[in-house]
Design an enzyme around this catalytic site. Structure first.
Site, PDB file in Angstrom:
ATOM      1  N   HIS A  22       0.845  -1.192   0.000  1.00  0.00           N
ATOM      2  CA  HIS A  22       0.000   0.000   0.000  1.00  0.00           C
ATOM      3  C   HIS A  22       0.881   1.243   0.000  1.00  0.00           C
ATOM      4  O   HIS A  22       2.090   1.169   0.219  1.00  0.00           O
ATOM      5  CB  HIS A  22      -0.959  -0.003   1.206  1.00  0.00           C
ATOM      6  CG  HIS A  22      -0.283   0.067   2.531  1.00  0.00           C
ATOM      7  ND1 HIS A  22      -0.150  -1.016   3.370  1.00  0.00           N
ATOM      8  CD2 HIS A  22       0.315   1.098   3.171  1.00  0.00           C
ATOM      9  CE1 HIS A  22       0.502  -0.657   4.463  1.00  0.00           C
ATOM     10  NE2 HIS A  22       0.801   0.625   4.368  1.00  0.00           N
TER      11      HIS A  22
HETATM   12  P1  TYD Z   1      -2.166  -3.820   7.228  1.00  0.00           P
HETATM   13  O1  TYD Z   1      -2.228  -2.434   6.644  1.00  0.00           O
HETATM   14  O2  TYD Z   1      -2.650  -4.936   6.362  1.00  0.00           O
HETATM   15  O3  TYD Z   1      -0.688  -4.135   7.711  1.00  0.00           O
HETATM   16  P2  TYD Z   1       0.674  -4.174   6.852  1.00  0.00           P
HETATM   17  O4  TYD Z   1       0.862  -2.809   6.265  1.00  0.00           O
HETATM   18  O5  TYD Z   1       1.728  -4.520   7.864  1.00  0.00           O
HETATM   19  O6  TYD Z   1       0.532  -5.205   5.774  1.00  0.00           O
HETATM   20  O7  TYD Z   1      -2.947  -3.808   8.605  1.00  0.00           O
HETATM   21  C1  TYD Z   1      -3.397  -4.991   9.201  1.00  0.00           C
HETATM   22  C2  TYD Z   1      -4.710  -4.696   9.910  1.00  0.00           C
HETATM   23  O8  TYD Z   1      -4.479  -3.849  11.034  1.00  0.00           O
HETATM   24  C3  TYD Z   1      -5.704  -3.996   9.011  1.00  0.00           C
HETATM   25  O9  TYD Z   1      -6.977  -4.564   9.275  1.00  0.00           O
HETATM   26  C4  TYD Z   1      -5.693  -2.569   9.507  1.00  0.00           C
HETATM   27  C5  TYD Z   1      -5.335  -2.707  10.967  1.00  0.00           C
HETATM   28  N1  TYD Z   1      -4.597  -1.564  11.543  1.00  0.00           N
HETATM   29  C6  TYD Z   1      -5.178  -0.858  12.593  1.00  0.00           C
HETATM   30  O10 TYD Z   1      -6.296  -1.145  13.041  1.00  0.00           O
HETATM   31  N2  TYD Z   1      -4.469   0.163  13.152  1.00  0.00           N
HETATM   32  C7  TYD Z   1      -3.248   0.535  12.707  1.00  0.00           C
HETATM   33  O11 TYD Z   1      -2.626   1.481  13.249  1.00  0.00           O
HETATM   34  C8  TYD Z   1      -2.664  -0.208  11.598  1.00  0.00           C
HETATM   35  C9  TYD Z   1      -1.312   0.152  11.068  1.00  0.00           C
HETATM   36  C10 TYD Z   1      -3.390  -1.246  11.062  1.00  0.00           C
END
Ligand code: TYD
Length: 130
Positions: free
Chosen positions: A48
């Site tokens: 992302h």
């Molecule tokens: P995700 O963006 O998929 O993590 P990465 O970038 O490490 O692949 O996030 C995983 C899950 O956590 C997603 O459902 C969003 C949630 N999340 C939160 O609730 N709060 C946060 O601060 C972050 C970073 C993610």
């Protein structure tokens, strides 16, 4: 590319080492949120970009690789030191991979979690940066 390697000052003595992170001093934004990633496996993460959020990532333990992509160029940054921060600005597509077993990533963020400022579709990302 909109990233920077931040080399933090280490305050060390015979008892161990200490690094202090402060908004607008050695972190180039107001820290509104801290989260951490651990117990990772072979599965890459990220995929992302952010339209508004700035972040600094620190590998407090272990190591991992960040693939950063601005839509034109890609760079791979290995994080493996608690005294180094990877600043990632807006509009950078990031993939995290090759986590070591004991990898612990701490992330400082310039704002609260807000899914609506994420770009999670690579084609949409390319449209935004072009
Ligand atoms: P995700 O963006 O998929 O993590 P990465 O970038 O490490 O692949 O996030 C995983 C899950 O956590 C997603 O459902 C969003 C949630 N999340 C939160 O609730 N709060 C946060 O601060 C972050 C970073 C993610």
């Amino acid at each position: 590319m909109n990233y920077k390697i931040l080399n933090f000052n280490v305050i060390g003595d015979e008892r161990g080492k200490l690094v202090s992170l402060e908004s607008f001093k050695n972190i180039p934004f107001d820290i509104k949120r801290v989260y951490y990633i651990y117990d990772t496996n072979a599965e890459p993460r990220g995929f992302h970009a952010h339209t508004r959020l700035e972040q600094v990532v620190v590998a407090l333990a272990g190591s991992c690789e960040f693939e950063l992509d601005d839509g034109k160029n890609k760079e791979i940054i290995k994080l493996n030191s608690p005294n180094v921060g990877l600043y990632i600005g807006v509009n950078i597509w990031r993939i995290m991979r090759n986590f070591s077993n004991n990898c612990r990533l701490m992330v400082l963020a310039s704002d609260y979690y807000n899914e609506s400022e994420y770009i999670r579709d690579y084609n949409e990302f390319l449209k935004v940066v072009k």
